[in-house]
Design an enzyme around this catalytic site. Sequence first.
Site, short mmCIF file in Angstrom:
data_model
loop_
_atom_site.label_atom_id
_atom_site.label_comp_id
_atom_site.label_asym_id
_atom_site.label_seq_id
_atom_site.Cartn_x
_atom_site.Cartn_y
_atom_site.Cartn_z
N ASP A 13 -21.11 -2.04 -11.53
CA ASP A 13 -21.03 -1.37 -12.73
C ASP A 13 -22.44 -1.21 -13.34
O ASP A 13 -22.72 -1.25 -14.65
CB ASP A 13 -20.31 -2.33 -13.83
N HIS A 45 1.61 4.23 -4.02
CA HIS A 45 1.84 4.03 -2.76
C HIS A 45 0.89 3.08 -1.85
O HIS A 45 1.33 2.26 -1.10
CB HIS A 45 1.69 5.58 -2.14
N ASN A 138 8.48 10.48 8.48
CA ASN A 138 9.72 10.26 7.64
C ASN A 138 10.64 11.33 7.67
O ASN A 138 11.66 11.53 6.94
CB ASN A 138 9.66 9.83 6.20
N SER A 206 5.71 4.46 5.86
CA SER A 206 4.52 4.12 5.33
C SER A 206 4.64 2.47 4.86
O SER A 206 3.64 1.89 4.94
CB SER A 206 4.28 4.79 4.02
#
Length: 321
Positions: A13, A45, A138, A206
Site C-alpha cells: 500500500d 471461480h 467440460n 476446474s
Amino acid sequence: SEQMWVNPLEIPDNGIDDDENGYVDDVHGADFANEDGDPMDDNMHGTHCAGTIAGIGNNAVGVAGVAWRGVRLMALKFLDAHGSGRTSDAIRAIDYAVAHGAKIASNSWGGGGSSSALRAAIEHTEVAGMLFTAAAGNEANNNDEVPSFPANYDIPNVISVASITPEGDLSYFSCYGNSTVHVAAPGSGIYSTVPHNSYDTLSGTSMATPHVSGLAALVWMYRPQLSMHQVKKIIVGSVRPLPALDGKVITGGLINAKNALEAAWALKPPRPPVHAPQGIVFEDTDSRIGVYGGVVTITAAADESDIEYYRVYMVPAAVLA
C-alpha cells in the site's frame, strides 16, 4: 489471508513498484487482465479453487482444503469478471509464477487452440521444476480426438485432470482421454469458498484440478526433498482404480491422498550427479530468423556411474526469470 503468499520485495500500500517488476503493490500476486497488482477475485471461480487447495481446517468454519496447513497461495489473475482472457496474459501469469518461485501451477481454465508461445511458457515451468496441473475441460469430449489446451500439452510436468461424481462415475460434463488425461478427482457438487466470506457449490473439471494441486502440495510438504517429476509420479502412480475410469484416463483411477503419502515416504529423493558432461555444443542449421534447429553434441562425462540420462533444454532468453 494467512494462506496467501507474500512478495518479500514489495511494501504494501505505498503506491510504489518496490521490486520494479512492473506491478505496483503486487503483495499477494498480480492481475494481468487489468494490469495492476491487485488480483482480487471478481468472478468467484478462483476463490472457489483456492478454498479446495488450502481452506483452513480444524476450525469448525466452512471447508478444509486438501493441504490446509503450510501452503502459500500466489494469486495470479488473467481472466476478467466474465471469465474471458487472453493467452498472452496467461503466459505473463505463468512467467510471474516462475520468476517468484512457485512450485505448483493450478490451472482451472482452458479454451482455444494450441499456442506455441503458451507451450514454450509451460516448457519453461518444467525447466524451473514446477508442476502444472490443468483441467481437462467440460465439453464431455474425448481429448485424444479433440484436444483441450493447456491440458493436452504433452509436457512432462503437466497433469491433466478429469472430474468424477461422489458415486465414482465420470462426471457427465467431464472431458476424458485414455492417452491424454492422467487422473480423475472430485469435481461434481464441490462446496468451497467464494468472495465476501461466503461459500457455494460448483461443478467442473476446474473443481477437480485443485484437488490434485492440493495433493501435490501435501506430498511436497511431507517430503520436500522430492523432485517435481517424483511428485507427479507419486500422484499418478497412487490412484485408486475405478471401473468407470477404465479406458477414460491414463491411470484408470481417482487420486488418493493416503496412497500418495505412503508412496512419498517410500521414495528416495533424487541426488544430483557429481559428474558433469565434458562439453556441449549446439550447431544451428536452420537459417530462418527467429527459428532454432540443429544438432546438439554432448561429450559424455568421463564417469557416468551416477548419470541416468542427458536432457537439453532450449529456453528463450526473453522468458528467463
